[in-house]
Design a protein around this motif. Structure first.
Motif, PDB file in Angstrom:
ATOM      1  N   SER A 376       0.823  -1.208   0.000  1.00 42.66           N
ATOM      2  CA  SER A 376       0.000   0.000   0.000  1.00 42.66           C
ATOM      3  C   SER A 376       0.856   1.257   0.000  1.00 42.66           C
ATOM      4  CB  SER A 376      -0.927  -0.009   1.217  1.00 42.66           C
ATOM      5  OG  SER A 376      -1.776   1.106   1.197  1.00 42.66           O
ATOM      6  N   ALA A 377       1.954   1.220   0.747  1.00 39.24           N
ATOM      7  CA  ALA A 377       2.860   2.375   0.792  1.00 39.24           C
ATOM      8  C   ALA A 377       3.509   2.610  -0.575  1.00 39.24           C
ATOM      9  CB  ALA A 377       3.941   2.149   1.858  1.00 39.24           C
ATOM     10  N   PHE A 378       3.897   1.521  -1.248  1.00 38.71           N
ATOM     11  CA  PHE A 378       4.494   1.660  -2.587  1.00 38.71           C
ATOM     12  C   PHE A 378       3.472   2.197  -3.595  1.00 38.71           C
ATOM     13  CE2 PHE A 378       7.642  -1.802  -1.293  1.00 38.71           C
ATOM     14  CZ  PHE A 378       8.662  -0.883  -1.065  1.00 38.71           C
ATOM     15  N   VAL A 379       2.225   1.733  -3.482  1.00 38.43           N
ATOM     16  CA  VAL A 379       1.177   2.219  -4.380  1.00 38.43           C
ATOM     17  C   VAL A 379       0.957   3.714  -4.172  1.00 38.43           C
ATOM     18  CG1 VAL A 379      -1.323   2.166  -4.787  1.00 38.43           C
ATOM     19  CG2 VAL A 379      -0.024   0.047  -4.741  1.00 38.43           C
ATOM     20  N   SER A 380       0.962   4.152  -2.930  1.00 37.03           N
ATOM     21  CA  SER A 380       0.796   5.579  -2.656  1.00 37.03           C
ATOM     22  C   SER A 380       1.896   6.400  -3.315  1.00 37.03           C
ATOM     23  CB  SER A 380       0.802   5.830  -1.141  1.00 37.03           C
ATOM     24  OG  SER A 380      -0.318   5.228  -0.535  1.00 37.03           O
ATOM     25  N   GLN A 381       3.121   5.900  -3.280  1.00 41.78           N
ATOM     26  CA  GLN A 381       4.226   6.598  -3.947  1.00 41.78           C
ATOM     27  C   GLN A 381       4.014   6.649  -5.456  1.00 41.78           C
ATOM     28  OE1 GLN A 381       7.295   4.144  -1.754  1.00 41.78           O
ATOM     29  NE2 GLN A 381       8.405   6.077  -1.811  1.00 41.78           N
ATOM     30  N   ALA A 382       3.575   5.523  -6.039  1.00 41.72           N
ATOM     31  CA  ALA A 382       3.357   5.472  -7.484  1.00 41.72           C
ATOM     32  C   ALA A 382       2.272   6.451  -7.907  1.00 41.72           C
ATOM     33  CB  ALA A 382       2.992   4.051  -7.910  1.00 41.72           C
ATOM     34  N   LEU A 383       1.159   6.475  -7.184  1.00 46.58           N
ATOM     35  CA  LEU A 383       0.036   7.326  -7.569  1.00 46.58           C
ATOM     36  C   LEU A 383       0.263   8.789  -7.212  1.00 46.58           C
ATOM     37  CD1 LEU A 383      -2.990   4.993  -6.718  1.00 46.58           C
ATOM     38  CD2 LEU A 383      -1.892   5.407  -8.929  1.00 46.58           C
ATOM     39  N   THR A 384       1.146   9.055  -6.290  1.00 49.36           N
ATOM     40  CA  THR A 384       1.536  10.447  -6.028  1.00 49.36           C
ATOM     41  C   THR A 384       2.318  10.992  -7.222  1.00 49.36           C
ATOM     42  OG1 THR A 384       1.612  10.102  -3.639  1.00 49.36           O
ATOM     43  CG2 THR A 384       2.844  11.979  -4.505  1.00 49.36           C
ATOM     44  N   LEU A 385       3.171  10.144  -7.786  1.00 50.08           N
ATOM     45  CA  LEU A 385       3.945  10.556  -8.966  1.00 50.08           C
ATOM     46  C   LEU A 385       3.056  10.635 -10.205  1.00 50.08           C
ATOM     47  CD1 LEU A 385       7.096   8.348  -8.317  1.00 50.08           C
ATOM     48  CD2 LEU A 385       7.051  10.855  -8.324  1.00 50.08           C
ATOM     49  N   GLU A 386       2.160   9.662 -10.377  1.00 50.41           N
ATOM     50  CA  GLU A 386       1.261   9.615 -11.536  1.00 50.41           C
ATOM     51  C   GLU A 386      -0.121   9.158 -11.062  1.00 50.41           C
ATOM     52  OE1 GLU A 386       2.548   7.366 -14.917  1.00 50.41           O
ATOM     53  OE2 GLU A 386       4.628   8.003 -14.704  1.00 50.41           O
ATOM     54  N   PRO A 387      -1.033  10.089 -10.807  1.00 49.15           N
ATOM     55  CA  PRO A 387      -2.346   9.725 -10.261  1.00 49.15           C
ATOM     56  C   PRO A 387      -3.132   8.755 -11.136  1.00 49.15           C
ATOM     57  CG  PRO A 387      -1.972  12.083 -10.048  1.00 49.15           C
ATOM     58  CD  PRO A 387      -0.855  11.554 -10.892  1.00 49.15           C
TER      59      PRO A 387
END
Length: 583
Positions: A376-387
């Motif tokens: 979940s933490a990695f997904v948050s980083q990914a979607l912060t960079l590219e929603p």
């Protein structure tokens, strides 16, 4: 009896008024069905069936009006009622009242129906306007090279451009899968725009000769099929990354987005030869699906990384290939875990802003670490960079499902379809998630759309048959499951279906064959088979086997509907605890 006498007799027996009242009643009934059908989700044939019945009954009603009459003593044959005792005139007055009342109701319903249609049309227009605002699809670029040998290069340029545009927060970009599905198809841009639901389309061509690349790009506003901008670049091949960035900025400006130059990230350049090999490897990996092609793609990407080991997308591609090799059984679980994690780590070291790297790490955290919180933490980083990163949204949906938030998982799947509307795997994913939510009718509709887009995909017929099984449509499920290409899933579901139709011999044979031929690859499915046919002893045995074989399906165990009857059992709870999943 002459014509005048016959006509007067028709009037006296209220045949005309009776027929008119029947027609008015039929019209009102059809209007009510038309309005209510979408609400109650009535099938399309329902209204047609009622219309046919009404038409067939009309002459019957006319005959009844002629041969029978309502009297104070009840309904009698007209010939048996003396004219001096007939009350047909009073009956006619009542029919007049009935006709006026139902005509009034018909007019009201007509206005309601027109208002409803107008509202739907307004909503459709509003939706079109909504999706046309800052939405774009990048179509695969045409290879204009003399020998048509630069297809991988043209695809690569279009995809890199697409990836750059995705980083613009204000811009919604259709995913690669949907946009590239129109490759080599002779379709009008307006039809493509309608299918993808975008306001703009970017198309182009690539031509290479010697060490020179020529790129032509055209931006089309689909609403009026207007070419609002076009430009050409002719550069040395080594400047391909700068060309891509120039195009991204130019497109943004021509879409009249208020952005700063640094919103479109500068792409880190790779060496030209390494980049060409990367494009060839990715082209083979994305467009072919067998062991041999996977090995060929690995060979190409290793050559690319040997020349330049700093390009993050190449490192993630190699990580994905290692993951696929584990799925094919070419390498074991522990080797796959070590190799994939190493590639993800190197990719982020080279480019900490690459969203795909974090989405890939989320997958590894789920499948190899069994750590949902870390994923979940990695997904948050990914979607912060590219929603709107499709891979990140896929992982987000998986995580929501694993945490028991099925409705949130469904919302993610629907968002993915908005971004990637003609990708069969997205509809499969939605159907699978709806199945977890026990929304079987919706799941059936979604999987049928997936099959319509790609009839030959693996597991789609399995999921279709499963939705039918869950609706107790056993005969239909048996027909559908025979079309499933993956033998393990076919045997798993056949064992369950035959159990429910009480064919023990065929059920036992299917399960035995599944165990004899596929026990290591489908140990979790074997356990779920026994769960569904209510054999807990065998179920627990195969759950232990799935744990021994590191079956990746175990991560779904807490939310898998097949195991729901056992979720409160002490043994089942202890088994889940033994997996040490971090939720």
């Amino acid at each position: 009896m002459n014509f005048n006498e016959f006509f007067n007799e028709l009037k006296r027996r209220n045949v005309f008024k009776g027929t008119i009242s029947y027609l008015v009643f039929s019209w009102v009934l059809l209007q009510v069905i038309s309005i209510l059908s979408p609400i109650i989700e009535a099938p399309v044939w329902f209204g047609k069936m009622i219309l046919i019945i009404l038409i067939v009954l009309l002459p019957v009603w006319v005959c009844i009006s002629w041969f029978f009459e309502i009297t104070t003593e009840g309904i009698k044959k007209s010939k048996n009622v003396p004219k001096e005792k007939s009350i047909s005139q009073k009956t006619g007055q009542k029919l007049n009242t009935f006709i006026i009342a139902f005509l009034t109701l018909a007019i009201v319903l007509l206005f309601v129906d027109r208002f409803r249609l107008r509202s739907q049309q307004t909503n459709k227009v509003a939706n079109v306007e909504k999706i046309s605002d800052k939405t774009i699809a990048v179509l695969p670029f045409n290879d204009m090279s003399p020998n048509k040998e630069q297809g991988y290069f043209a695809d690569g340029l279009a995809e890199e451009l697409l990836n750059s545009l995705t980083k613009i927060g204000e811009l919604q970009v259709t995913s690669r899968t949907s946009a590239f599905s129109f490759k080599n198809k002779a379709m009008a841009l307006s039809d493509i725009a309608k299918a993808l639901q975008v306001g703009y389309i970017l198309e182009g061509s690539v031509r290479t000769y010697d060490s020179i690349i020529r790129v032509n790009v055209k931006l089309v506003e689909t609403k009026g099929d207007t070419n609002i901008w076009s430009q050409s670049w002719e550069k040395e091949l080594k400047n391909i990354f700068k060309i891509q960035n120039e195009i991204a900025v130019a497109v943004s400006e021509n879409l009249q987005l208020r952005i700063l130059d640094n919103i479109v990230p500068k792409v880190k350049e790779a060496k030209t030869e390494a980049y060409a090999l990367f494009l060839q490897a990715r082209y083979k990996h994305y467009n072919t699906y067998d062991r041999e092609s996977l090995i060929d793609a690995e060979m190409l990407i290793n050559k690319s990384i040997a020349i330049d080991s700093t390009y993050a997308p190449a490192l993630i591609l190699l990580g994905e290939i290692y993951h696929e090799k584990n799925n094919y059984g070419i390498i074991n679980f522990s080797d796959a875990k070590r190799l994939t994690k190493n590639m993800a780590r190197q990719a982020i070291e080279q480019d900490s802003t690459y969203a795909e790297a974090y989405a890939f790490k989320a997958l590894l955290a789920l499948e190899y670490d069994r750590n949902i919180n870390l994923a979940s933490a990695f997904v948050s980083q990914a979607l912060t960079l590219e929603p709107n990163n499709i891979t990140g949204l896929e992982r987000a949906s998986e995580i929501a499902l694993l945490k028991g938030n099925v409705e949130k998982a469904i919302d993610f799947k629907k968002l993915i379809i908005e971004l990637d509307p003609v990708n069969e795997s997205n509809f499969y994913g939605l159907a699978n998630t709806l199945n977890f939510a026990k929304r079987y009718k919706e799941a059936e509709a979604a999987i049928l759309e997936s099959i319509r887009l790609e009839p030959k995909q693996e597991m789609s017929y399995y999921l279709y048959a499963l939705t039918l099984l869950n609706q107790q449509k056993y005969d239909e499920a048996l027909i559908v499951i025979e079309k499933e290409p993956l033998e393990g899933f076919k045997l798993h579901l056949k064992g369950v279906i035959y159990h429910f139709i009480r064919d023990k011999e065929k059920s036992d044979l299917a399960i035995k064959t599944l165990i004899d031929q596929h026990q290591k690859a489908w140990s979790f499915q074997i356990a779920s088979t026994y769960a569904l046919i209510n054999k807990p002893k065998e179920m627990y045995f195969w759950l232990d086997k799935a744990k021994e074989y590191n079956d990746l399906g175990l991560i779904e165990l807490p939310v898998e509907p097949a195991f729901e009857p056992y979720k409160n059992e002490t043994r089942f709870i202890k088994f889940i605890e033994s997996l040490d999943y971090k939720y």
